[in-house]
Design an enzyme around this catalytic site. Structure first.
Site, PDB file in Angstrom:
ATOM      1  N   HIS A 148      61.766 -58.521 123.013  1.00 31.76           N
ATOM      2  CA  HIS A 148      62.533 -59.673 122.481  1.00 31.76           C
ATOM      3  C   HIS A 148      63.990 -59.214 122.391  1.00 31.76           C
ATOM      4  O   HIS A 148      64.568 -58.797 123.400  1.00 31.76           O
ATOM      5  CB  HIS A 148      61.902 -60.077 121.146  1.00 31.76           C
ATOM      6  CG  HIS A 148      62.332 -61.391 120.562  1.00 31.76           C
ATOM      7  ND1 HIS A 148      63.121 -62.307 121.219  1.00 31.76           N
ATOM      8  CD2 HIS A 148      62.064 -61.959 119.335  1.00 31.76           C
ATOM      9  CE1 HIS A 148      63.314 -63.370 120.439  1.00 31.76           C
ATOM     10  NE2 HIS A 148      62.694 -63.181 119.289  1.00 31.76           N
ATOM     11  N   HIS A 156      61.188 -64.085 131.583  1.00 28.80           N
ATOM     12  CA  HIS A 156      61.207 -64.889 130.364  1.00 28.80           C
ATOM     13  C   HIS A 156      59.878 -65.597 130.169  1.00 28.80           C
ATOM     14  O   HIS A 156      59.211 -65.947 131.141  1.00 28.80           O
ATOM     15  CB  HIS A 156      62.337 -65.938 130.410  1.00 28.80           C
ATOM     16  CG  HIS A 156      62.708 -66.436 129.067  1.00 28.80           C
ATOM     17  ND1 HIS A 156      62.070 -67.507 128.477  1.00 28.80           N
ATOM     18  CD2 HIS A 156      63.612 -65.981 128.168  1.00 28.80           C
ATOM     19  CE1 HIS A 156      62.594 -67.700 127.282  1.00 28.80           C
ATOM     20  NE2 HIS A 156      63.522 -66.787 127.061  1.00 28.80           N
ATOM     21  N   ASP A 200      69.794 -61.300 127.859  1.00 26.82           N
ATOM     22  CA  ASP A 200      70.138 -59.942 127.411  1.00 26.82           C
ATOM     23  C   ASP A 200      70.830 -59.088 128.465  1.00 26.82           C
ATOM     24  O   ASP A 200      71.586 -58.176 128.124  1.00 26.82           O
ATOM     25  CB  ASP A 200      68.868 -59.209 126.953  1.00 26.82           C
ATOM     26  CG  ASP A 200      68.427 -59.677 125.575  1.00 26.82           C
ATOM     27  OD1 ASP A 200      69.302 -60.074 124.780  1.00 26.82           O
ATOM     28  OD2 ASP A 200      67.219 -59.656 125.301  1.00 26.82           O
TER      29      ASP A 200
HETATM   30  C1  ACO Z   1      66.444 -62.975 124.229  1.00 24.44           C
HETATM   31  C2  ACO Z   1      65.063 -62.610 124.647  1.00 24.44           C
HETATM   32  O1  ACO Z   1      64.228 -62.265 123.824  1.00 24.44           O
HETATM   33  S1  ACO Z   1      64.718 -62.736 126.297  1.00 24.44           S
HETATM   34  C3  ACO Z   1      63.391 -61.624 126.583  1.00 24.44           C
HETATM   35  C4  ACO Z   1      63.873 -60.217 126.484  1.00 24.44           C
HETATM   36  N1  ACO Z   1      62.810 -59.285 126.899  1.00 24.44           N
HETATM   37  C5  ACO Z   1      62.931 -58.563 128.030  1.00 24.44           C
HETATM   38  O2  ACO Z   1      63.878 -58.612 128.785  1.00 24.44           O
HETATM   39  C6  ACO Z   1      61.775 -57.612 128.289  1.00 24.44           C
HETATM   40  C7  ACO Z   1      61.347 -57.643 129.751  1.00 24.44           C
HETATM   41  N2  ACO Z   1      60.650 -58.875 130.060  1.00 24.44           N
HETATM   42  C8  ACO Z   1      59.358 -59.044 129.717  1.00 24.44           C
HETATM   43  O3  ACO Z   1      58.690 -58.147 129.198  1.00 24.44           O
HETATM   44  C9  ACO Z   1      58.725 -60.396 129.963  1.00 24.44           C
HETATM   45  O4  ACO Z   1      59.345 -61.044 131.045  1.00 24.44           O
HETATM   46  C10 ACO Z   1      58.779 -61.292 128.715  1.00 24.44           C
HETATM   47  C11 ACO Z   1      58.211 -60.573 127.485  1.00 24.44           C
HETATM   48  C12 ACO Z   1      60.188 -61.731 128.390  1.00 24.44           C
HETATM   49  C13 ACO Z   1      57.942 -62.548 128.990  1.00 24.44           C
HETATM   50  O5  ACO Z   1      56.621 -62.130 129.135  1.00 24.44           O
HETATM   51  P1  ACO Z   1      55.549 -63.055 129.845  1.00 24.44           P
HETATM   52  O6  ACO Z   1      55.699 -64.457 129.418  1.00 24.44           O
HETATM   53  O7  ACO Z   1      54.240 -62.402 129.627  1.00 24.44           O
HETATM   54  O8  ACO Z   1      55.985 -62.933 131.366  1.00 24.44           O
HETATM   55  P2  ACO Z   1      55.388 -63.677 132.653  1.00 24.44           P
HETATM   56  O9  ACO Z   1      54.121 -64.382 132.323  1.00 24.44           O
HETATM   57  O10 ACO Z   1      56.481 -64.439 133.261  1.00 24.44           O
HETATM   58  O11 ACO Z   1      55.050 -62.427 133.581  1.00 24.44           O
HETATM   59  C14 ACO Z   1      54.623 -62.658 134.920  1.00 24.44           C
HETATM   60  C15 ACO Z   1      54.457 -61.339 135.635  1.00 24.44           C
HETATM   61  O12 ACO Z   1      55.735 -60.746 135.829  1.00 24.44           O
HETATM   62  C16 ACO Z   1      55.771 -59.461 135.264  1.00 24.44           C
HETATM   63  N3  ACO Z   1      57.044 -59.272 134.612  1.00 24.44           N
HETATM   64  C17 ACO Z   1      57.615 -60.137 133.747  1.00 24.44           C
HETATM   65  N4  ACO Z   1      58.764 -59.611 133.337  1.00 24.44           N
HETATM   66  C18 ACO Z   1      58.902 -58.429 133.947  1.00 24.44           C
HETATM   67  C19 ACO Z   1      59.900 -57.449 133.911  1.00 24.44           C
HETATM   68  N5  ACO Z   1      60.960 -57.581 133.127  1.00 24.44           N
HETATM   69  N6  ACO Z   1      59.757 -56.349 134.665  1.00 24.44           N
HETATM   70  C20 ACO Z   1      58.685 -56.199 135.446  1.00 24.44           C
HETATM   71  N7  ACO Z   1      57.694 -57.110 135.508  1.00 24.44           N
HETATM   72  C21 ACO Z   1      57.814 -58.197 134.770  1.00 24.44           C
HETATM   73  C22 ACO Z   1      54.658 -59.456 134.226  1.00 24.44           C
HETATM   74  O13 ACO Z   1      54.225 -58.141 133.938  1.00 24.44           O
HETATM   75  C23 ACO Z   1      53.627 -60.307 134.883  1.00 24.44           C
HETATM   76  O14 ACO Z   1      52.950 -59.530 135.850  1.00 24.44           O
HETATM   77  P3  ACO Z   1      51.358 -59.595 135.997  1.00 24.44           P
HETATM   78  O15 ACO Z   1      51.077 -61.022 136.313  1.00 24.44           O
HETATM   79  O16 ACO Z   1      51.081 -58.620 137.080  1.00 24.44           O
HETATM   80  O17 ACO Z   1      50.840 -59.188 134.653  1.00 24.44           O
HETATM   81  O1  OAA Z   2      62.658 -67.752 123.771  1.00 18.21           O
HETATM   82  C1  OAA Z   2      62.207 -66.600 123.841  1.00 18.21           C
HETATM   83  O2  OAA Z   2      60.992 -66.330 123.962  1.00 18.21           O
HETATM   84  C2  OAA Z   2      63.122 -65.442 123.802  1.00 18.21           C
HETATM   85  C3  OAA Z   2      64.558 -65.799 123.932  1.00 18.21           C
HETATM   86  O3  OAA Z   2      65.093 -65.970 125.012  1.00 18.21           O
HETATM   87  C4  OAA Z   2      65.338 -65.973 122.718  1.00 18.21           C
HETATM   88  O4  OAA Z   2      64.776 -65.888 121.614  1.00 18.21           O
HETATM   89  O5  OAA Z   2      66.557 -66.185 122.815  1.00 18.21           O
END
Ligand code: ACO
Ligand code: OAA
Length: 376
Positions: free
Chosen positions: A222, A261, A312
């Site tokens: 997050h 995301h 981010d």
């Molecule tokens: C402001 C915020 O909070 S924005 C979010 C900030 N977090 C990050 O940047 C952390 C990196 N990103 C992630 O871990 C994820 O994309 C999350 C937590 C944001 C969302 O998670 P989910 O909803 O589960 O992602 P989603 O369903 O789109 O994932 C689809 C596939 O892509 C992969 N994937 C998604 N994001 C990433 C990533 N950043 N790097 C590599 N692989 C990824 C998942 O592992 C998944 O693979 P699988 O089907 O083989 O398991």
């Molecule tokens: O909406 C989410 O899951 C994460 C995010 O981008 C935020 O909190 O700004």
């Protein structure tokens, strides 16, 4: 059983868990709106305090209301002695998000919300004080100085930069902080906001709601991703090196922080905005490494995985170019998101029922009691 396991791993994705009039995320045609206003209009034209007012009071302020609101926030910047004292006892190697959590919680002990009619003042005090909480601790722990947290820079972003660097920020830096705080202010039922609403639904106090939300935002999936993104881009000296490094990470199935995301499918509308400002700051500081490396990461991730930068990723380089230490990136997110969290708490309180979903049980059935000495 298999169905229950699938559900457990689904993270409630796609489930509607409530109603809000604060924000839409990921609707086609308008990626992100706060009370119907498009995020790019707000980032182009608004001040963060104006956006906080919009979220918390339900409408954009007129000129007089905004002026009064900013004056009120400036007047609330004095850190209580007991908070300073607690901050001075937190070790230098503590995580700044833990400092934020403790600072907020301590404030709740001193200025407890005993009645919900006090909520607006408690919220405004947090908005006004969070920059001081983190910078007071940071500068005391790292430089041994006790900073004066009053200042006449009237924006929250500018105030933070002034306290951190000990001098008034440039117009450009104050502007970028303002945009950044607007971008991070609100995002519907993200994990930390949902935490705040669950807490509010028990009729708990506002500091407990925000303290819980800070703990949730801290994680690298997050809010913590902006710091993790910085660690990533700093590993590479050139765009080619970044490309090679990322391809290796993807092959090893590592998560690349700052990408992907839970809701957006094609792009995060906040990215283009902060990317533009990061580019401008890169020019200002004469950067020839971090910005081009970041752009190559973006290209490679889209080409290889159709994964896009979230809010981010380009925040990392933008903050770095303004001389902000990496470990303070996520606390800035807190300074902003406290507006969204508390707007949600207010909304929850207006139409409350305790949030209490159910779980599918997939544990053992009919377990027989075994006396302690007979257990293997
Ligand atoms: C402001 C915020 O909070 S924005 C979010 C900030 N977090 C990050 O940047 C952390 C990196 N990103 C992630 O871990 C994820 O994309 C999350 C937590 C944001 C969302 O998670 P989910 O909803 O589960 O992602 P989603 O369903 O789109 O994932 C689809 C596939 O892509 C992969 N994937 C998604 N994001 C990433 C990533 N950043 N790097 C590599 N692989 C990824 C998942 O592992 C998944 O693979 P699988 O089907 O083989 O398991
Ligand atoms: O909406 C989410 O899951 C994460 C995010 O981008 C935020 O909190 O700004």
């Amino acid at each position: 059983m298999a169905e229950a396991k699938k559900l457990g791993g689904a993270g409630l994705r796609g489930q509607v868990a409530g109603v809000t009039s604060l924000c839409t995320v990921g609707q086609s045609g308008a990626g992100l709106t706060y009370r119907g206003y498009d995020i790019s209009d707000l980032a182009d034209h608004a001040q963060f305090e104006e956006v906080a007012y919009l979220l918390l009071r339900g409408k954009l302020p007129n000129r007089q209301e905004l002026e009064d609101y900013k004056k009120k926030l400036v007047s609330m910047r004095e850190l209580p002695y007991a908070v300073k004292s607690v901050l001075e006892h937190i070790p230098k190697d503590a995580h700044p998000m833990d400092v934020m959590r403790t600072g907020c919680s301590m404030l709740g002990n001193l200025e407890t919300e005993t009645d919900f009619s006090q909520q607006d003042d408690k919220i405004d005090r947090m908005l006004a004080l969070f920059p001081a909480i983190i910078t007071y601790w940071y500068r005391f722990a790292h430089e041994g100085v006790r900073i004066d947290t009053a200042s006449d820079v009237d924006s929250i972003g500018g105030h933070f930069l002034e306290l951190l660097h000990g001098k008034k920020p440039s117009e450009l830096h104050e502007r970028v902080m303002n945009v950044s705080l607007i971008l991070y202010a609100e995002h519907e039922f993200n994990a930390s906001t949902f935490t705040a609403r669950v807490c509010a639904s028990t009729l708990s106090d506002i500091h407990s709601c925000v303290t819980g939300a800070i703990g949730t935002l801290r994680g690298p999936l997050h809010g913590g991703a902006n710091e993790a993104a910085m660690a990533l881009i700093q590993k590479f000296q050139t765009p080619d090196e970044a490309e090679k490094g990322l391809l290796g990470m993807l092959e090893r199935k590592e998560k690349i922080m700052g990408f992907g995301h839970a809701i957006y499918r094609e792009s995060d509308p906040r990215n283009a905005i902060i990317k533009k400002w990061s580019e401008e700051l890169a020019k200002e500081v004469g950067d020839t490494v971090l910005y081009p490396v970041s752009v190559r990461c973006e290209d490679v991730m889209w080409r290889e995985k159709k994964l896009f930068c979230n809010a981010d990723f380009f925040h990392a380089s933008a903050y770095h170019f303004m001389g902000i230490p990496t470990e303070l990136f996520t606390p800035i997110f807190v300074m902003s998101r406290v507006s969204g969290w508390t707007a949600h708490v207010k909304e929850q309180r207006e139409n409350n029922r305790i949030i209490r979903p159910s779980a599918d049980y997939d544990g053992p059935a009919d377990s027989k009691w075994v006396p302690i000495d007979e257990r293997p």
